[in-house]
Enzyme design. Structure first.
Site, PDB file in Angstrom:
ATOM      1  N   GLY A  25       5.756  -1.219  -3.449  1.00 13.79           N
ATOM      2  CA  GLY A  25       7.098  -2.572  -3.107  1.00 13.79           C
ATOM      3  C   GLY A  25       8.084  -2.164  -2.488  1.00 13.79           C
ATOM      4  N   ASP A  26       8.338  -1.004  -2.730  1.00 10.72           N
ATOM      5  CA  ASP A  26       9.430  -0.806  -2.401  1.00 10.72           C
ATOM      6  C   ASP A  26       9.315  -0.170  -0.210  1.00 10.72           C
ATOM      7  OD1 ASP A  26      11.010   0.459  -3.688  1.00 10.72           O
ATOM      8  OD2 ASP A  26       9.458   2.463  -4.883  1.00 10.72           O
ATOM      9  N   GLY A  58       1.040  -8.248  -5.855  1.00 10.92           N
ATOM     10  CA  GLY A  58       0.021  -7.051  -6.669  1.00 10.92           C
ATOM     11  C   GLY A  58      -1.321  -6.892  -5.208  1.00 10.92           C
ATOM     12  N   SER A  80       5.816 -10.580  -4.904  1.00  9.86           N
ATOM     13  CA  SER A  80       4.329  -9.996  -4.357  1.00  9.86           C
ATOM     14  C   SER A  80       3.604 -10.522  -5.524  1.00  9.86           C
ATOM     15  CB  SER A  80       4.893  -8.444  -5.046  1.00  9.86           C
ATOM     16  OG  SER A  80       3.725  -7.208  -5.286  1.00  9.86           O
ATOM     17  N   GLY A 123      -1.975  -9.864  -2.174  1.00  8.32           N
ATOM     18  CA  GLY A 123      -0.754  -9.916  -0.939  1.00  8.32           C
ATOM     19  C   GLY A 123       0.332 -10.327  -1.978  1.00  8.32           C
TER      20      GLY A 123
END
Length: 313
Positions: free
Chosen positions: A247-248, A218, A216, A221
């Site tokens: 993120g989850d 952030g 990731s 993308g």
């Protein structure tokens, strides 16, 4: 069924303020308390998308009791193992004017050897029934540093693919058991691979054992590095909000793509869209349905060129 493992579960407290003023008294406009931890957040997203999921992990004390009750109230299938230590709390302070969030994380309980063995017994029964298992978050004190490697190995006995979302030593140990997918953020990737370049770092962790790596960046993308190739996916815009749980949400989307055998561009599109929609939601584990649907049509995915192999001089 998708099994999620949260060994360091938490009670997540979210404070919403008009403006956070350091070194001063701050009046909280709204408070929310719910069961949290990375795996639990993944299960919330899967449940909201209409997929069967089971939560397991460790929880104890008065805070652990609150976690059990909230999971039941949320309609999530709860199979947490009770321990003697006190489950941790996390505090997210959301500055509404800046669209920024400050997060405070308690350390968590101490887990005994007997409690860890009880968990392994429960896990073996649950993972045998799963289509995939998500292993996510930090390890509490007392749990072996190679815990995720052990859980991946036990899942493989039942031909169940494992998705690993961890960092530090827990991630490095897990790589030795060839997880189906890992999802580090940029800083976790750099620490584990020694490279600040997302693509090179992801390729290094694939070489170290992961079957696929999604990293990731952030709000910029994600990239994916897999046997089939590498891709970068970008959202059309940056969204302000609470990044806790973004993120989850991506892990939930990637796990679904894994078990459905979706092409990688489709997996990345879903992961970036769902992650961004989670930023727009007030609480970790939630996502904005309207934004999710809109972004699915606007995400751009491009293949990345193969990295040149380094040769010794």
């Amino acid at each position: 069924m998708i099994l999620t493992v949260t060994l360091n579960a938490a009670l997540d407290l979210t404070y919403h303020l008009d403006r956070l003023r350091p070194h001063a008294s701050n009046r909280v406009g709204a408070v929310a308390a719910r069961a949290g931890g990375k795996g639990i957040n993944v299960s919330r997203v899967l449940h909201a998308l209409g997929h069967e999921t089971v939560v397991t992990g460790l929880a104890g004390g008065l805070t652990g009791t609150a976690v059990h009750r909230e999971l039941t109230a949320a309609g999530l299938t709860n199979n947490l193992v009770s321990i003697g230590g006190e489950t941790r709390r996390t505090v997210a302070v959301v500055d509404e004017q800046l669209g920024d969030t400050t997060i405070l994380l308690e350390p968590g309980p101490v887990v005994t050897a007997d409690e860890w063995m009880q968990f392994l017994y429960r896990y073996d029964k649950l993972v045998a029934q799963a289509a995939a298992v998500v292993l996510a978050g930090s390890l509490p004190v007392g749990v072996p540093a190679n815990a995720y490697a052990e859980l991946i190995r036990r899942a493989r006995v039942h031909h169940v693919p494992a998705v690993l979302d961890a960092d530090g030593q827990a991630l490095r140990a897990g790589l030795s058991e060839a997880p189906a997918l890992i999802k580090p953020n940029a800083s976790e990737l750099a620490a584990a691979s020694g490279s600040s370049d997302l693509h090179a770092g992801a390729a290094a962790l694939r070489a170290a054992g992961a079957q696929a790596v999604v990293a990731s960046a952030g709000p910029d993308g994600m990239i994916a590095c897999a046997l089939q190739g590498s891709w970068r996916a970008r959202p059309p815009q940056h969204l302000a909000g609470n990044p806790t749980g973004a993120g989850d949400a991506a892990v939930a989307a990637l796990t679904l793509g894994l078990i459905q055998g979706a092409p990688w561009p489709v997996r990345l599109t879903e992961a970036v869209a769902l992650s961004a929609a989670a930023v727009a939601a007030p609480l970790a584990g939630d996502f904005d349905v309207t934004i999710h649907r809109r972004l699915l049509e606007a995400i751009t995915v491009e293949p990345l060129p193969a990295l040149k192999r380094q040769t010794a001089s």
